[in-house]
Design an enzyme around this catalytic site. Structure first.
Site, short mmCIF file in Angstrom:
data_model
loop_
_atom_site.label_atom_id
_atom_site.label_comp_id
_atom_site.label_asym_id
_atom_site.label_seq_id
_atom_site.Cartn_x
_atom_site.Cartn_y
_atom_site.Cartn_z
N ASP A 270 -8.16 21.10 4.63
CA ASP A 270 -9.45 20.52 4.98
C ASP A 270 -10.47 21.62 4.79
O ASP A 270 -10.23 22.78 5.17
CB ASP A 270 -9.46 20.00 6.42
N PHE B 203 -18.13 22.08 -8.47
CA PHE B 203 -18.19 20.71 -7.95
C PHE B 203 -18.68 20.78 -6.50
O PHE B 203 -18.79 21.87 -5.93
CB PHE B 203 -16.82 20.03 -8.03
#
Length: 209
Positions: free
Chosen positions: A75, A166
């Protein structure tokens, strides 16, 4: 001493083929065969945690329990100092379009704009420091787990620059550099990224001497 993986099969708690490929390449030298939760048909658990650690553990434990194999989840997100650590665990959510903002999907330019707009509201002298955080969690079917935290410190710039990254990469300038992550060659970025930092700690403990 933390329990070690050794070789064998490891479930990567993702349905993203690109993430599976990236993690698989990092662990291949250690004799680990990586398969994705998606390829096993496992559902994606709700990420209800308030921290990166909690969400990574939720995903890893769900995959381990459902597959009967050790599982690895990550995460990660952007934490902005002047915004009290936001967007943090909601990093991806800030890129989700609402029904009135166009077709469903993630709009990262919109997400970067939200961060910049909030900083501009705070004034021209606002602290623009931030960091990318990454948590890697390993869970075994019997409930044991291990967590590795990595970070990349930097600051935010505007307008976005670069085409090789990104997410928030086009506005993130790592500490000690003048280029954004999106202006770095991918291999160069991966060597200094928050994920690389977390993986280095994982490898040292799981496969070190």
């Amino acid at each position: 001493m933390t329990r070690r993986l050794g070789g064998g099969t490891l479930v990567i708690a993702t349905h993203n083929a690109g993430k599976l490929k990236e993690i698989g390449a990092l662990l291949d030298p250690y004799g680990v065969n990586c398969i994705s939760a998606g390829s096993l048909g496992l559902p994606e658990p709700a990420e209800t945690g308030k921290t990166f650690v909690e969400n990574a553990l939720i995903k890893a434990r769900a995959a381990a329990e459902a597959s009967g194999l050790p599982a690895l989840a990550d995460d990660s997100g952007l934490c902005v100092t002047a915004l009290d650590g936001r967007p943090g665990v909601y990093t991806a959510d800030w890129a989700e379009r609402q029904w009135f903002e166009g077709p469903a999907g993630r709009d990262w330019y919109m997400a970067m704009g939200k961060v910049e707009g909030l900083l501009c509201e705070l004034g021209p002298d606002t602290d623009r420091s931030c960091h990318f955080a990454c948590v890697l969690a390993i869970a075994w079917p019997d409930g044991e787990s291990a967590v590795y935290e990595g970070r990349a410190n930097g600051s935010l710039t505007w307008p976005p620059r670069g085409t090789m990254g990104f997410g928030y990469d086009p506005v993130f300038v790592p500490l000690g550099d003048t280029r954004t992550f999106a202006e770095h060659d991918p291999a160069e970025k991966h060597a200094i990224s928050h994920r690389a930092d977390a993986f280095a700690k994982l490898v040292a403990e799981q496969f070190g001497g």
